[in-house]
Design a protein around this motif. Structure first.
Motif, PDB file in Angstrom:
ATOM      1  N   SER A  25       0.846  -1.187   0.000  1.00 40.51           N
ATOM      2  CA  SER A  25       0.000   0.000   0.000  1.00 40.51           C
ATOM      3  C   SER A  25       0.880   1.235   0.000  1.00 40.51           C
ATOM      4  O   SER A  25       2.084   1.156   0.253  1.00 40.51           O
ATOM      5  CB  SER A  25      -0.896   0.002   1.233  1.00 40.51           C
ATOM      6  OG  SER A  25      -0.104   0.133   2.394  1.00 40.51           O
ATOM      7  N   GLY A  26       0.302   2.382  -0.253  1.00 40.10           N
ATOM      8  CA  GLY A  26       1.041   3.625  -0.146  1.00 40.10           C
ATOM      9  C   GLY A  26       1.652   4.084  -1.453  1.00 40.10           C
ATOM     10  O   GLY A  26       1.770   3.318  -2.408  1.00 40.10           O
ATOM     11  N   ARG A  27       2.054   5.347  -1.458  1.00 34.48           N
ATOM     12  CA  ARG A  27       2.567   5.962  -2.687  1.00 34.48           C
ATOM     13  C   ARG A  27       4.077   6.020  -2.731  1.00 34.48           C
ATOM     14  O   ARG A  27       4.637   6.595  -3.648  1.00 34.48           O
ATOM     15  CB  ARG A  27       1.996   7.373  -2.813  1.00 34.48           C
ATOM     16  CG  ARG A  27       0.486   7.396  -3.012  1.00 34.48           C
ATOM     17  CD  ARG A  27      -0.050   8.813  -3.015  1.00 34.48           C
ATOM     18  NE  ARG A  27       0.004   9.406  -1.692  1.00 34.48           N
ATOM     19  CZ  ARG A  27      -0.392  10.636  -1.419  1.00 34.48           C
ATOM     20  NH1 ARG A  27      -0.835  11.419  -2.379  1.00 34.48           N
ATOM     21  NH2 ARG A  27      -0.331  11.096  -0.192  1.00 34.48           N
ATOM     22  N   THR A  28       4.749   5.435  -1.740  1.00 33.70           N
ATOM     23  CA  THR A  28       6.203   5.546  -1.680  1.00 33.70           C
ATOM     24  C   THR A  28       6.886   4.201  -1.897  1.00 33.70           C
ATOM     25  O   THR A  28       8.047   4.040  -1.546  1.00 33.70           O
ATOM     26  CB  THR A  28       6.629   6.121  -0.324  1.00 33.70           C
ATOM     27  OG1 THR A  28       6.119   5.282   0.719  1.00 33.70           O
ATOM     28  CG2 THR A  28       6.118   7.537  -0.149  1.00 33.70           C
ATOM     29  N   SER A  30       8.201   2.806  -4.390  1.00 31.40           N
ATOM     30  CA  SER A  30       9.416   2.841  -5.201  1.00 31.40           C
ATOM     31  C   SER A  30      10.642   3.283  -4.417  1.00 31.40           C
ATOM     32  O   SER A  30      11.774   3.082  -4.863  1.00 31.40           O
ATOM     33  CB  SER A  30       9.227   3.758  -6.405  1.00 31.40           C
ATOM     34  OG  SER A  30       8.959   5.084  -5.983  1.00 31.40           O
ATOM     35  N   ASN A  74       7.246  -1.187  -9.906  1.00 31.27           N
ATOM     36  CA  ASN A  74       6.897  -0.027  -9.092  1.00 31.27           C
ATOM     37  C   ASN A  74       5.551   0.575  -9.501  1.00 31.27           C
ATOM     38  O   ASN A  74       4.871   1.189  -8.680  1.00 31.27           O
ATOM     39  CB  ASN A  74       7.991   1.018  -9.166  1.00 31.27           C
ATOM     40  CG  ASN A  74       9.239   0.599  -8.402  1.00 31.27           C
ATOM     41  OD1 ASN A  74       9.173  -0.253  -7.500  1.00 31.27           O
ATOM     42  ND2 ASN A  74      10.374   1.154  -8.764  1.00 31.27           N
ATOM     43  N   LYS A  76       2.971  -1.080 -10.175  1.00 26.06           N
ATOM     44  CA  LYS A  76       1.938  -1.899  -9.529  1.00 26.06           C
ATOM     45  C   LYS A  76       2.166  -2.040  -8.035  1.00 26.06           C
ATOM     46  O   LYS A  76       1.435  -2.787  -7.370  1.00 26.06           O
ATOM     47  CB  LYS A  76       1.898  -3.283 -10.179  1.00 26.06           C
ATOM     48  CG  LYS A  76       1.477  -3.269 -11.634  1.00 26.06           C
ATOM     49  CD  LYS A  76       1.399  -4.680 -12.191  1.00 26.06           C
ATOM     50  CE  LYS A  76       0.911  -4.670 -13.643  1.00 26.06           C
ATOM     51  NZ  LYS A  76       0.838  -6.046 -14.216  1.00 26.06           N
ATOM     52  N   ASN A  77       3.188  -1.380  -7.497  1.00 32.71           N
ATOM     53  CA  ASN A  77       3.490  -1.493  -6.057  1.00 32.71           C
ATOM     54  C   ASN A  77       3.636  -2.950  -5.634  1.00 32.71           C
ATOM     55  O   ASN A  77       3.131  -3.358  -4.576  1.00 32.71           O
ATOM     56  CB  ASN A  77       2.397  -0.821  -5.215  1.00 32.71           C
ATOM     57  CG  ASN A  77       2.554   0.682  -5.157  1.00 32.71           C
ATOM     58  OD1 ASN A  77       3.283   1.276  -5.943  1.00 32.71           O
ATOM     59  ND2 ASN A  77       1.867   1.312  -4.223  1.00 32.71           N
TER      60      ASN A  77
END
Length: 124
Positions: A25-28, A30, A74, A76-77
């Motif tokens: 989860s989350g936007r970081t 990468s 990245n 698709k996390n």
């Protein structure tokens, strides 16, 4: 905060293959180094494979070199562990983990977030 969810485990015969996935989860995502660890029955949790945030560096425990491949997407996390030529000694609960420092660390204590694990059982 990062939440990690593993999938793809199961029962396979010796010589077979499985691909594990770990969705974050989350936007970081990468920015994190990602690792796979495993814990067999009655054993300590051990390092299996890791990949740095840049995808430029991967590391493996000797026992899986040439058989397992770690990769990440990245967009698709997600981080993957492709496992080929499985043998009964690979039987374990497999965990993915995230390292805020972004390195492909082999050290369990350097990882900040952990998934709940997925069971891999290899029959002989």
């Amino acid at each position: 905060q990062v939440q990690l969810v593993e999938s793809g485990g199961g029962l396979v015969q010796a010589g077979g293959s499985l691909r594990l996935s770990c969705a974050a989860s989350g936007r970081t995502f990468s920015s994190y180094g990602m690792g796979w660890f495993r814990q067999g029955p009655g054993k300590e949790r051990e390092f299996v494979a890791a990949i740095s945030r840049s995808d430029g560096n991967t590391r493996y425990v000797n026992s899986v070199k040439g058989r397992f491949t770690i990769s990440r997407d990245n967009a698709k996390n997600t981080v993957y562990l492709q496992m080929n030529s499985l043998n009964p000694e690979d039987t374990a609960v497999y965990y993915c983990a995230a390292d805020r420092q972004g390195y492909a660390s082999t050290i369990k204590a350097e990882y900040d977030y952990w998934g709940q694990g997925t069971q891999v059982t290899v029959s002989s």
